[in-house]
Design a protein around this motif. Structure first.
Motif, PDB file in Angstrom:
ATOM      1  N   SER A 133     -20.945 -66.668 -11.104  1.00  0.00           N
ATOM      2  CA  SER A 133     -20.414 -65.341 -11.400  1.00  0.00           C
ATOM      3  C   SER A 133     -20.361 -65.220 -12.919  1.00  0.00           C
ATOM      4  O   SER A 133     -20.801 -66.134 -13.637  1.00  0.00           O
ATOM      5  CB  SER A 133     -19.026 -65.146 -10.788  1.00  0.00           C
ATOM      6  N   PHE A 134     -19.815 -64.150 -13.429  1.00  0.00           N
ATOM      7  CA  PHE A 134     -19.680 -63.998 -14.876  1.00  0.00           C
ATOM      8  C   PHE A 134     -18.316 -64.490 -15.377  1.00  0.00           C
ATOM      9  O   PHE A 134     -17.974 -64.265 -16.543  1.00  0.00           O
ATOM     10  CB  PHE A 134     -19.890 -62.536 -15.280  1.00  0.00           C
ATOM     11  N   ASN A 135     -17.571 -65.149 -14.499  1.00  0.00           N
ATOM     12  CA  ASN A 135     -16.266 -65.665 -14.909  1.00  0.00           C
ATOM     13  C   ASN A 135     -15.884 -66.872 -14.034  1.00  0.00           C
ATOM     14  O   ASN A 135     -14.846 -66.890 -13.366  1.00  0.00           O
ATOM     15  CB  ASN A 135     -15.191 -64.594 -14.802  1.00  0.00           C
ATOM     16  N   ASP A 136     -16.742 -67.883 -14.040  1.00  0.00           N
ATOM     17  CA  ASP A 136     -16.486 -69.055 -13.214  1.00  0.00           C
ATOM     18  C   ASP A 136     -15.430 -69.960 -13.854  1.00  0.00           C
ATOM     19  O   ASP A 136     -15.336 -70.079 -15.078  1.00  0.00           O
ATOM     20  CB  ASP A 136     -17.781 -69.849 -13.012  1.00  0.00           C
ATOM     21  N   LEU A 146      -9.406 -62.921 -17.966  1.00  0.00           N
ATOM     22  CA  LEU A 146     -10.875 -62.851 -18.088  1.00  0.00           C
ATOM     23  C   LEU A 146     -11.357 -63.350 -19.451  1.00  0.00           C
ATOM     24  O   LEU A 146     -12.353 -62.866 -20.003  1.00  0.00           O
ATOM     25  CB  LEU A 146     -11.380 -61.415 -17.844  1.00  0.00           C
ATOM     26  N   ALA A 147     -10.674 -64.348 -19.968  1.00  0.00           N
ATOM     27  CA  ALA A 147     -11.042 -64.882 -21.276  1.00  0.00           C
ATOM     28  C   ALA A 147     -12.414 -65.555 -21.261  1.00  0.00           C
ATOM     29  O   ALA A 147     -13.095 -65.619 -22.291  1.00  0.00           O
ATOM     30  CB  ALA A 147      -9.981 -65.884 -21.739  1.00  0.00           C
ATOM     31  N   ARG A 148     -12.831 -66.029 -20.098  1.00  0.00           N
ATOM     32  CA  ARG A 148     -14.120 -66.721 -19.985  1.00  0.00           C
ATOM     33  C   ARG A 148     -15.246 -65.797 -19.518  1.00  0.00           C
ATOM     34  O   ARG A 148     -16.345 -66.272 -19.225  1.00  0.00           O
ATOM     35  CB  ARG A 148     -13.976 -67.900 -19.003  1.00  0.00           C
ATOM     36  N   TYR A 201      -6.860 -58.106  -6.808  1.00  0.00           N
ATOM     37  CA  TYR A 201      -7.480 -56.783  -6.883  1.00  0.00           C
ATOM     38  C   TYR A 201      -7.570 -56.284  -8.330  1.00  0.00           C
ATOM     39  O   TYR A 201      -8.598 -55.764  -8.762  1.00  0.00           O
ATOM     40  CB  TYR A 201      -6.694 -55.772  -6.048  1.00  0.00           C
ATOM     41  N   ASP A 202      -6.469 -56.419  -9.069  1.00  0.00           N
ATOM     42  CA  ASP A 202      -6.476 -55.908 -10.444  1.00  0.00           C
ATOM     43  C   ASP A 202      -7.483 -56.663 -11.304  1.00  0.00           C
ATOM     44  O   ASP A 202      -8.253 -56.060 -12.058  1.00  0.00           O
ATOM     45  CB  ASP A 202      -5.081 -56.018 -11.050  1.00  0.00           C
ATOM     46  N   ALA A 203      -7.513 -57.988 -11.166  1.00  0.00           N
ATOM     47  CA  ALA A 203      -8.448 -58.792 -11.955  1.00  0.00           C
ATOM     48  C   ALA A 203      -9.896 -58.473 -11.600  1.00  0.00           C
ATOM     49  O   ALA A 203     -10.761 -58.402 -12.485  1.00  0.00           O
ATOM     50  CB  ALA A 203      -8.165 -60.275 -11.754  1.00  0.00           C
ATOM     51  N   ARG A 210     -15.431 -54.902 -17.097  1.00  0.00           N
ATOM     52  CA  ARG A 210     -15.999 -55.680 -18.196  1.00  0.00           C
ATOM     53  C   ARG A 210     -17.518 -55.758 -18.077  1.00  0.00           C
ATOM     54  O   ARG A 210     -18.239 -55.704 -19.083  1.00  0.00           O
ATOM     55  CB  ARG A 210     -15.399 -57.096 -18.200  1.00  0.00           C
ATOM     56  N   TYR A 211     -18.004 -55.896 -16.860  1.00  0.00           N
ATOM     57  CA  TYR A 211     -19.456 -55.906 -16.647  1.00  0.00           C
ATOM     58  C   TYR A 211     -20.073 -54.596 -17.118  1.00  0.00           C
ATOM     59  O   TYR A 211     -21.083 -54.595 -17.828  1.00  0.00           O
ATOM     60  CB  TYR A 211     -19.760 -56.149 -15.172  1.00  0.00           C
ATOM     61  N   LEU A 212     -19.479 -53.473 -16.731  1.00  0.00           N
ATOM     62  CA  LEU A 212     -20.010 -52.177 -17.143  1.00  0.00           C
ATOM     63  C   LEU A 212     -20.048 -52.047 -18.660  1.00  0.00           C
ATOM     64  O   LEU A 212     -21.038 -51.573 -19.231  1.00  0.00           O
ATOM     65  CB  LEU A 212     -19.175 -51.055 -16.532  1.00  0.00           C
TER      66      LEU A 212
END
Length: 478
Positions: A133-136, A146-148, A201-203, A210-212
């Motif tokens: 994923s973009f945040n493993d 979502l720091a990573r 859900y919020d994360a 963040r992807y967008l």
């Protein structure tokens, strides 16, 4: 059983196709009807037939009546998904000249197929070389801030491919779908299997936001999201995530919908992104008054059920759009003519008669081994096959089925009224923004069928071979 065309034959046929398309503008002439033919025996592959002309001669017994004044949904276009596998092959198994030639052929127009709709995966699918994923995070750890987060896994292959496609065709619209939330957001703590946890859900909404933002900063605006590819399926060996309709409604209404409205008003949301066999799932979401405010349409796949449900759901929710977002061909279906009929009759004609604004096939490109992939489908077929050793391209049946619409139906076209002729003839008609018309006709019978196309009291006659497809294009005047 037909043998697949050799790469050399495919290259020659593609060159002839491009030459024919380039000739079209010069030869068309006012009042002429261009006719383009693909036959089930492959003797004609998007071949230009002699031009036709409307007249007041008596029409054939079978008639397709065209009424441009009766208009239906606006069309975005036709295309296929730029998966990790497709982008890898294009970027790392083709030389620069091969790469540019193929991308211009697929996304360019005059000459070119003019694909104007595509789909990206948010993280890995089965057509990726690793599961990510973009945040493993390591198992047991989480990252709610979502720091990573990073889209770096797409920088080498997906980003340059979609950026070049957009440069070639600025009208290309890009949608995106995750196959899974990051594992730490799920009940399984894994990309494989599991459900989205309510406390995440919020994360997850912020993750999609963040992807967008990241894609926008790279010059790739995402016009539509689905919150989950195939939310009722948990595959055993590649990323997937179960999100039932009540959970989707809660997530959309309470988290993702408000975030999009606040931070990404240019991105819309489609629900479902799954098969025709469970229409109650998207209708449950659309019946939720809060979630429904944020859902603009329903996305469908082909792998189970009947295309007729698209129109049924549209009749229940006429204010919501319909999109068709995935179907793959593969080695399980070996009859080229039958494949041509399925991809044209069901996916181009029936889906758009069933209100689809856009039609997507699955992988844009795969290699000679139906990959690369990690888990999932072992015998899928791309729109084109790229030889991983030489970069040579074979154009598959899906290519020609798409060409019969994507080449002639422009973004902003409207589907228009066309009567259904008797027998095995299927058709759909479109009016382009410039007033020109395009009619796609497929003959599913073994024998040839003669029919007339009638507009404002005049008609032209055509005999379509069995198991074959024709597209007719003209300036809109009889």
């Amino acid at each position: 059983m037909h043998k697949a065309p050799t790469m050399l034959r495919g290259a020659v046929l593609a060159a002839l196709l491009m030459a024919n398309i380039a000739q079209a503008a010069a030869q068309g002439g006012s009042g002429a009807v261009q006719a383009w033919l693909t036959t089930g025996d492959r003797s004609k592959l998007m071949a230009r037939s002699p031009d036709l002309h409307f007249s007041r001669a008596k029409p054939a017994d079978s008639v397709i009546d065209i009424d441009p004044a009766t208009r239906f949904q606006e069309i975005q276009g036709f295309g296929a998904s730029i998966t990790d596998a497709s982008a890898f092959l294009i970027q790392q198994r083709m030389n620069p000249a091969q790469r540019e030639s193929l991308l211009r052929e697929l996304f360019g127009r005059n000459p070119g197929l003019g694909m104007s709709f595509t789909r990206l995966t948010i993280g890995a699918s089965d057509f990726s070389q690793s599961h990510y994923s973009f945040n493993d995070m390591p198992r047991g750890e989480s990252d709610p801030a979502l720091a990573r987060f990073s889209i770096d896994p797409h920088r080498a292959t997906v980003l340059p491919t979609i950026q070049r496609a957009l440069a070639i065709n600025p009208q290309l619209k890009v949608m995106a779908s995750p196959w899974s939330a990051p594992g730490w957001m799920k009940s399984s703590d894994s990309l494989v299997k599991g459900a989205l946890k309510p406390e995440a859900y919020d994360a997850f909404a912020r993750y999609l936001g963040r992807y967008l933002s990241a894609m926008q900063s790279e010059g790739v605006p995402i016009f539509a999201l689905t919150l989950q590819n195939e939310p009722h399926f948990e595959p055993d060996d590649y990323p997937g995530m179960r999100v039932d309709p009540a959970s989707r409604a809660a997530f959309i209404g309470g988290h993702l919908g408000p975030l999009l409205a606040r931070e990404h008003p240019g991105t819309t949301l489609f629900d479902w992104d799954h098969n025709w066999d469970e229409p109650d799932s998207p209708t449950t979401v659309l019946k939720d008054p809060v979630a429904a405010r944020y859902v603009s349409g329903v996305a469908w796949h082909c792998y189970a059920g009947n295309v007729a449900v698209q129109a049924q759901v549209h009749a229940q929710f006429p204010g919501k759009d319909t999109w068709f977002t995935e179907c793959s061909g593969g080695a399980w279906a070996t009859d080229w003519a039958k494949n041509l009929m399925f991809f044209t009759r069901t996916l181009s004609i029936d889906t758009t008669r069933g209100w689809a604004r856009g039609v997507l096939l699955w992988n844009l490109a795969l290699d000679e081994n139906s990959g690369p992939h990690l888990g999932g489908c072992k015998d899928c077929r791309g729109v084109v096959t790229i030889d991983s050793r030489t970069g040579e391209v074979t154009r598959n049946v899906e290519y020609y089925a798409l060409a019969h619409t994507s080449r002639f139906v422009l973004p902003g076209a409207r589907r228009i009224q066309s009567s259904e002729a008797a027998g095995e003839l299927s058709n759909v008609a479109f009016r382009n923004p410039d007033g020109s018309l395009a009619l796609v006709v497929a003959n599913g019978a073994q024998a040839a069928r003669t029919f007339s196309v009638r507009l404002k009291g005049q008609s032209f006659r055509y005999t379509l071979p069995g198991m074959s497809v024709a597209t007719f294009a003209w300036d809109g005047k009889p």
